[in-house]
Design an enzyme around this catalytic site. Structure first.
Site, PDB file in Angstrom:
ATOM      1  N   ASP A 101      47.575  41.976  20.666  1.00 31.02           N
ATOM      2  CA  ASP A 101      46.803  42.140  21.898  1.00 31.02           C
ATOM      3  C   ASP A 101      45.318  42.122  21.561  1.00 31.02           C
ATOM      4  OD1 ASP A 101      46.044  44.818  21.061  1.00 31.02           O
ATOM      5  OD2 ASP A 101      48.005  45.477  21.768  1.00 31.02           O
ATOM      6  N   LYS A 103      47.953  39.492  25.958  1.00 35.60           N
ATOM      7  CA  LYS A 103      49.119  39.896  26.747  1.00 35.60           C
ATOM      8  C   LYS A 103      48.694  40.580  28.036  1.00 35.60           C
ATOM      9  CE  LYS A 103      49.824  44.446  24.605  1.00 35.60           C
ATOM     10  NZ  LYS A 103      50.653  45.252  23.706  1.00 35.60           N
ATOM     11  N   ARG A 146      50.387  43.327  31.025  1.00 33.54           N
ATOM     12  CA  ARG A 146      51.495  44.254  31.300  1.00 33.54           C
ATOM     13  C   ARG A 146      51.610  44.489  32.792  1.00 33.54           C
ATOM     14  NH1 ARG A 146      53.385  47.064  26.793  1.00 33.54           N
ATOM     15  NH2 ARG A 146      51.948  47.322  25.043  1.00 33.54           N
ATOM     16  N   ASP A 150      49.034  45.734  13.662  1.00 27.70           N
ATOM     17  CA  ASP A 150      48.938  46.640  14.808  1.00 27.70           C
ATOM     18  C   ASP A 150      48.852  48.073  14.295  1.00 27.70           C
ATOM     19  OD1 ASP A 150      48.721  47.293  17.459  1.00 27.70           O
ATOM     20  OD2 ASP A 150      50.720  46.598  18.036  1.00 27.70           O
TER      21      ASP A 150
END
Length: 307
Positions: free
Chosen positions: A164, A187, A189, A213
Site C-alpha cells: 500500500d 489499494k 478498502r 510491510d
C-alpha cells in the site's frame, strides 16, 4: 533485571540468553473468573527493571503488563522500562472519521499512568505514536534483521514492493539501501481487513520481488499484492513483515498464495501450521538495546536504516 509476561516468555528467555543474565522470577496467579494477579518472587528494590511483553490480542497481554508495571512501582524499582516489541492498538493513531477512539493514545496514557520510565518498541504502525509519550521512547527497526537476510538470499533482479502507499517510505528505504528498484501497490478498502481493489505502479517483469510491510493481520493485502505481482510477470515473490498478527484465515491465505515464503520477526509468537512462514529472532537486537540503555550508550548506531 528482566521479567516477562506469560505470552512473551519465549522472547524474554532468548533476550536473557543473549544478555547472559537469568530471567527474573515472577508469579502470575489466575482466578476462576478470569482475573489475575502479579507478584515478584525476588527483591527488585533499587533495580532497573525491564518488562518484556508484546501487547498483541487478546487484551489480557496488555492488562498483564499494566499489573507488572504497577507491582514493580510498588516494590520500589529504581526505574521501569517496558519492552514492547509489538505495540498493539497502533492502527488507531488518529481520528479518521467522526466519533472514534484513538486507541494508541489511550494505551500510551495507560502505560504512563501505570508508571513506566521508558519504552523500547519496534516498528510502530505509525511513527507519530512516539509523540503520545512524555518519556523516552527507543524505537527499533526490524530492518536490522531483515536486510542481512535479504542479502543472504543472493537474488538476481531484486525488486522491493509495498502492498500500500502508506508503507512507501519503509519500502523506499529498503530499496535505497539495497540499490534496487521500487514498485508500489495502490489499494482501496471498502471496510477494515477487506481490500476492494489493487493496482501496481511500476514494472516487475522478470523480477524477484520482496514485499515489505510492518504487520500481517488477515493477509488479504499481502496475498492479493503477491497474486497481482506474479500476474504482471514477476519471476518470484516473497514477503517480509515485522509483526505476525496472523488472524484467521491468514495462514490459509499465505499457504495458498503464490508467495515463496513469508518472513516475520518473533515479536509475536506464531504457532499455526503454514510451511511458508519463517520467523527471524529479534532477541539479540533487543538485548543489545537493553545493554546500551543500562550503560547510557547510544542505540542509533544499531540502525541500518531508520525505518
Amino acid at each position: 533485571m528482566v521479567f516477562s509476561g506469560t505470552n512473551s516468555r519465549y522472547l524474554a528467555e532468548r533476550i536473557c540468553s543473549s544478555l547472559g543474565c537469568p530471567l527474573g522470577n515472577m508469579n502470575i496467579t489466575h482466578f476462576a473468573d478470569g482475573e489475575f494477579a502479579v507478584s515478584y518472587e525476588e527483591s527488585i528494590r533499587g533495580s532497573i527493571v525491564f518488562l518484556v511483553q508484546s501487547t498483541f490480542p487478546n487484551s489480557d497481554n496488555l492488562m498483564e503488563l499494566l499489573l507488572m508495571i504497577d507491582a514493580a512501582k510498588r516494590a520500589s524499582a529504581k526505574s521501569i522500562v517496558a519492552v514492547i516489541p509489538y505495540f498493539g492498538w497502533a492502527r488507531q493513531d488518529r481520528k479518521d472519521k467522526p466519533r472514534v477512539s484513538i486507541g494508541a493514545k489511550l494505551v500510551a496514557d495507560l502505560l504512563s499512568v501505570a508508571g513506566i520510565d521508558r519504552l523500547i518498541t519496534m516498528d510502530l504502525h505509525a511513527d507519530q505514536i512516539q509523540g503520545f509519550f512524555d518519556i523516552p521512547v527507543d524505537h527499533l527497526y526490524a530492518s536490522g534483521v531483515f536486510l542481512p537476510y535479504i542479502q543472504s538470499l543472493n537474488l538476481e533482479n531484486l525488486c522491493i514492493a509495498t502492498p500500500d502507499v502508506g508503507g512507501s517510505k519503509r519500502a523506499s528505504n529498503y530499496s535505497k539501501y539495497l540499490n534496487v528498484p521500487l514498485v508500489l501497490c495502490n489499494k482501496t478498502r471498502e471496510k477494515a481487513n477487506e481490500v476492494a481493489s489493487m493496482q501496481i505502479i511500476g514494472n516487475v517483469k522478470d523480477m524477484n520481488v520482496i514485499i515489505v510491510d510492518d504487520m500481517v493481520d488477515t493477509a488479504g493485502s499481502i496475498t492479493k499484492a503477491a497474486s497481482i505481482i506474479m500476474e504482471s510477470g514477476a519471476k518470484s515473490v516473497r514477503a517480509i513483515a515485522s509483526h505476525s498478527v496472523m488472524s484467521d484465515p491468514a495462514s490459509f491465505r499465505i499457504q495458498e498464495s503464490p508467495l515463496t515464503e513469508m518472513v516475520f520477526t518473533d515479536s509475536i509468537p506464531y504457532s499455526k501450521k503454514c510451511d511458508k512462514v519463517k520467523q527471524l529472532t529479534i532477541a539479540d537486537m533487543f538485548a543489545e538495546t537493553i545493554r546500551r540503555v543500562v550503560n547510557n550508550e547510544s542505540i542509533s548506531s544499531q540502525y541500518l536504516i531508520t525505518k
